[in-house]
Design an enzyme around this catalytic site. Structure first.
Site, PDB file in Angstrom:
ATOM      1  N   LYS A  18      -7.199-111.806  14.884  1.00 45.42           N
ATOM      2  CA  LYS A  18      -8.049-112.639  14.258  1.00 45.42           C
ATOM      3  C   LYS A  18      -9.136-111.950  13.373  1.00 45.42           C
ATOM      4  O   LYS A  18     -10.244-112.347  13.295  1.00 45.42           O
ATOM      5  CB  LYS A  18      -8.640-113.519  15.652  1.00 45.42           C
ATOM      6  CG  LYS A  18      -7.864-114.024  16.440  1.00 45.42           C
ATOM      7  CD  LYS A  18      -7.018-115.207  15.681  1.00 45.42           C
ATOM      8  CE  LYS A  18      -5.738-115.486  16.051  1.00 45.42           C
ATOM      9  NZ  LYS A  18      -5.004-116.382  15.057  1.00 45.42           N
ATOM     10  N   HIS A  56      -0.870-105.104  14.919  1.00 45.75           N
ATOM     11  CA  HIS A  56      -2.037-105.171  15.653  1.00 45.75           C
ATOM     12  C   HIS A  56      -2.080-103.877  16.805  1.00 45.75           C
ATOM     13  O   HIS A  56      -3.071-103.947  17.449  1.00 45.75           O
ATOM     14  CB  HIS A  56      -2.201-106.301  16.687  1.00 45.75           C
ATOM     15  CG  HIS A  56      -2.150-107.777  15.887  1.00 45.75           C
ATOM     16  ND1 HIS A  56      -2.981-107.936  14.807  1.00 45.75           N
ATOM     17  CD2 HIS A  56      -1.533-108.861  15.928  1.00 45.75           C
ATOM     18  CE1 HIS A  56      -2.962-109.097  14.410  1.00 45.75           C
ATOM     19  NE2 HIS A  56      -2.064-109.651  15.159  1.00 45.75           N
ATOM     20  N   SER A  72     -12.414-117.272  17.421  1.00 42.38           N
ATOM     21  CA  SER A  72     -11.253-117.313  16.752  1.00 42.38           C
ATOM     22  C   SER A  72     -10.140-117.328  17.840  1.00 42.38           C
ATOM     23  O   SER A  72      -9.148-118.138  17.741  1.00 42.38           O
ATOM     24  CB  SER A  72     -11.160-116.363  15.396  1.00 42.38           C
ATOM     25  OG  SER A  72     -10.042-116.809  14.689  1.00 42.38           O
ATOM     26  N   SER A  98      -4.798-116.400  -2.384  1.00 48.17           N
ATOM     27  CA  SER A  98      -5.071-115.849  -1.209  1.00 48.17           C
ATOM     28  C   SER A  98      -6.528-116.519  -0.654  1.00 48.17           C
ATOM     29  O   SER A  98      -6.846-116.242   0.423  1.00 48.17           O
ATOM     30  CB  SER A  98      -5.119-114.431  -1.103  1.00 48.17           C
ATOM     31  OG  SER A  98      -6.552-113.844  -1.837  1.00 48.17           O
ATOM     32  N   LYS A 127      -8.381-121.820   1.121  1.00 42.74           N
ATOM     33  CA  LYS A 127      -8.060-123.113   0.851  1.00 42.74           C
ATOM     34  C   LYS A 127      -6.216-123.165   0.531  1.00 42.74           C
ATOM     35  O   LYS A 127      -5.806-124.033   1.155  1.00 42.74           O
ATOM     36  CB  LYS A 127      -9.009-123.937  -0.330  1.00 42.74           C
ATOM     37  CG  LYS A 127      -8.506-125.359  -0.687  1.00 42.74           C
ATOM     38  CD  LYS A 127      -9.500-125.872  -1.529  1.00 42.74           C
ATOM     39  CE  LYS A 127      -8.963-127.247  -1.916  1.00 42.74           C
ATOM     40  NZ  LYS A 127      -7.566-127.389  -2.477  1.00 42.74           N
TER      41      LYS A 127
HETATM   42  S1  PPS Z   1      -3.686-113.392  13.503  1.00 39.19           S
HETATM   43  O1  PPS Z   1      -3.072-114.380  14.394  1.00 39.19           O
HETATM   44  O2  PPS Z   1      -4.094-112.149  14.083  1.00 39.19           O
HETATM   45  O3  PPS Z   1      -2.518-112.949  12.554  1.00 39.19           O
HETATM   46  O4  PPS Z   1      -4.876-113.921  12.741  1.00 39.19           O
HETATM   47  P1  PPS Z   1      -5.793-113.388  11.589  1.00 39.19           P
HETATM   48  O5  PPS Z   1      -4.872-113.721  10.448  1.00 39.19           O
HETATM   49  O6  PPS Z   1      -6.042-112.057  11.902  1.00 39.19           O
HETATM   50  O7  PPS Z   1      -7.178-114.307  11.715  1.00 39.19           O
HETATM   51  C1  PPS Z   1      -7.108-115.799  11.667  1.00 39.19           C
HETATM   52  C2  PPS Z   1      -8.376-115.696  11.195  1.00 39.19           C
HETATM   53  O8  PPS Z   1      -8.705-115.461   9.909  1.00 39.19           O
HETATM   54  C3  PPS Z   1      -9.112-116.683   8.949  1.00 39.19           C
HETATM   55  N1  PPS Z   1      -8.570-116.731   7.734  1.00 39.19           N
HETATM   56  C4  PPS Z   1      -9.141-116.505   6.663  1.00 39.19           C
HETATM   57  N2  PPS Z   1     -10.453-116.401   6.217  1.00 39.19           N
HETATM   58  C5  PPS Z   1     -10.842-116.466   5.031  1.00 39.19           C
HETATM   59  N3  PPS Z   1      -9.965-116.581   3.912  1.00 39.19           N
HETATM   60  C6  PPS Z   1      -8.775-116.419   4.214  1.00 39.19           C
HETATM   61  N4  PPS Z   1      -7.672-116.559   3.147  1.00 39.19           N
HETATM   62  C7  PPS Z   1      -8.069-116.806   5.640  1.00 39.19           C
HETATM   63  N5  PPS Z   1      -6.899-116.688   6.113  1.00 39.19           N
HETATM   64  C8  PPS Z   1      -7.181-116.854   7.442  1.00 39.19           C
HETATM   65  C9  PPS Z   1      -8.406-117.838   9.951  1.00 39.19           C
HETATM   66  O9  PPS Z   1      -9.054-118.936   9.531  1.00 39.19           O
HETATM   67  C10 PPS Z   1      -8.834-117.495  11.408  1.00 39.19           C
HETATM   68  O10 PPS Z   1     -10.287-117.444  11.382  1.00 39.19           O
HETATM   69  P2  PPS Z   1     -11.076-118.738  12.278  1.00 39.19           P
HETATM   70  O11 PPS Z   1     -12.670-117.980  12.466  1.00 39.19           O
HETATM   71  O12 PPS Z   1     -10.412-118.865  13.415  1.00 39.19           O
HETATM   72  O13 PPS Z   1     -10.990-119.704  11.119  1.00 39.19           O
END
Ligand code: PPS
Length: 286
Positions: free
Chosen positions: A47, A102, A132, A221, A224
């Site tokens: 996350k 991870h 998250s 990337s 959205k």
């Molecule tokens: S995981 O399951 O560990 O692979 O998850 P991970 O990708 O590390 O984290 C998920 C959170 O990252 C946010 N996310 C993003 N934020 C900004 N920009 C982009 N492009 C993006 N892609 C993924 C995703 O919304 C999760 O955060 P939260 O706070 O839950 O929205």
């Protein structure tokens, strides 16, 4: 190996979801995996921006062409090294391999440190990681659902937390902050300056992309774009693993959402433990 519950397993004291890991896969990652000089490994505590970096790496290595991110699932494009299909996904994969993990540093592939391979380690404000992960745990079948957020915060702060917990994970990786083959990024800084961070990543990897290609990496990337991309938004995961009624993988993608979840008491307790465990570490999540 000790099975903690139906959902978790333990590997040398580290807890993790049993459905996607086993002793064999973790031993493969740690001891057997042969790192190649041109491997690139995306390291995160869950996350913290894992899928975002997966997308950026895929796009950087296609010179901004969105074809790979729109035709191949993210977990096949940039697979996790510790998950049970890693051996079959990685052994015969042509170079350069883009890989995700991870794993805390103590279980990271030992062979990495004998090569010129590169890694990118992304760190996120642990309060936002906790929020998250809490929402994620309500959605996925392979995590224990805590009764409420209060319970979840306690779990997150305890040494029962996944992958040895955020504190040990981050502190372990930060011991390598002077390693020239590891680039440290912050999720908050990526939000503030996505383009600057893509440029930084390209420079670190020795990838010479022109301005249009960099723009394309940034656009494809974005939160959205990824939320709408079925190859990256986890909509392809079967319902028995992801309960899509509970929410979406791309939830908010912001910094500071913890303020909408933590009570003043929870914040105080979190800060107390943070200060105790991170007292010698200087991280800025502003
Ligand atoms: S995981 O399951 O560990 O692979 O998850 P991970 O990708 O590390 O984290 C998920 C959170 O990252 C946010 N996310 C993003 N934020 C900004 N920009 C982009 N492009 C993006 N892609 C993924 C995703 O919304 C999760 O955060 P939260 O706070 O839950 O929205």
């Amino acid at each position: 190996m000790l099975t903690i519950s139906r959902k978790y397993m333990e590997f040398n004291g580290m807890r993790l979801p049993a459905v996607i890991h086993n002793e064999e896969s973790l031993t493969y990652a740690w001891k057997e995996f042969q790192t190649r000089d041109d491997d690139v490994i995306n390291i995160t505590y869950p996350k913290s921006g894992t899928t975002w970096i997966q997308e950026i790496l895929s796009l950087v290595y296609s010179n901004g062409d969105p074809t790979p991110v729109t035709t191949e699932l993210s977990w096949d494009r940039v697979p996790w090294i510790e998950q049970h299909q890693a051996r079959s996904k990685l052994e015969n994969r042509p170079s350069p391999r883009l890989i995700t993990t991870h794993l805390p540093v103590q279980f990271f592939p030992e062979s990495f440190f004998k090569t010129n391979a590169k890694a990118i380690c992304t760190i996120r404000n642990p309060k936002d990681v906790c929020v998250s992960l809490y929402h994620f745990s309500l959605m996925v079948e392979f995590m224990e659902i805590r009764e409420n957020f209060q319970e979840f915060v306690k779990y997150f702060l305890s040494n029962e937390a996944l992958f040895c917990g955020w504190f040990e994970h981050v502190k372990g990786w930060l011991k390598h902050k002077d390693n020239p083959n590891i680039l440290f990024l912050s999720y908050e800084d990526m939000l503030k300056d996505p383009r600057g961070n893509v440029v930084k990543i390209c420079k670190f990897l020795g990838k010479d992309l022109d301005d249009a290609a960099i723009d394309s990496v940034v656009t494809h990337s974005s939160f959205k774009a990824m939320k709408e991309n079925p190859m990256s938004n986890y909509s392809a995961v079967p319902d028995y693993l992801f309960n899509k009624q509970q929410g979406t993988f791309h939830r908010k993608g912001v910094s500071g959402d913890w303020k909408n979840h933590f009570t003043p008491e929870q914040e105080e307790e979190f800060n107390r433990i943070y200060q105790e465990l991170m007292k010698d570490i200087n991280l800025d999540f502003s």
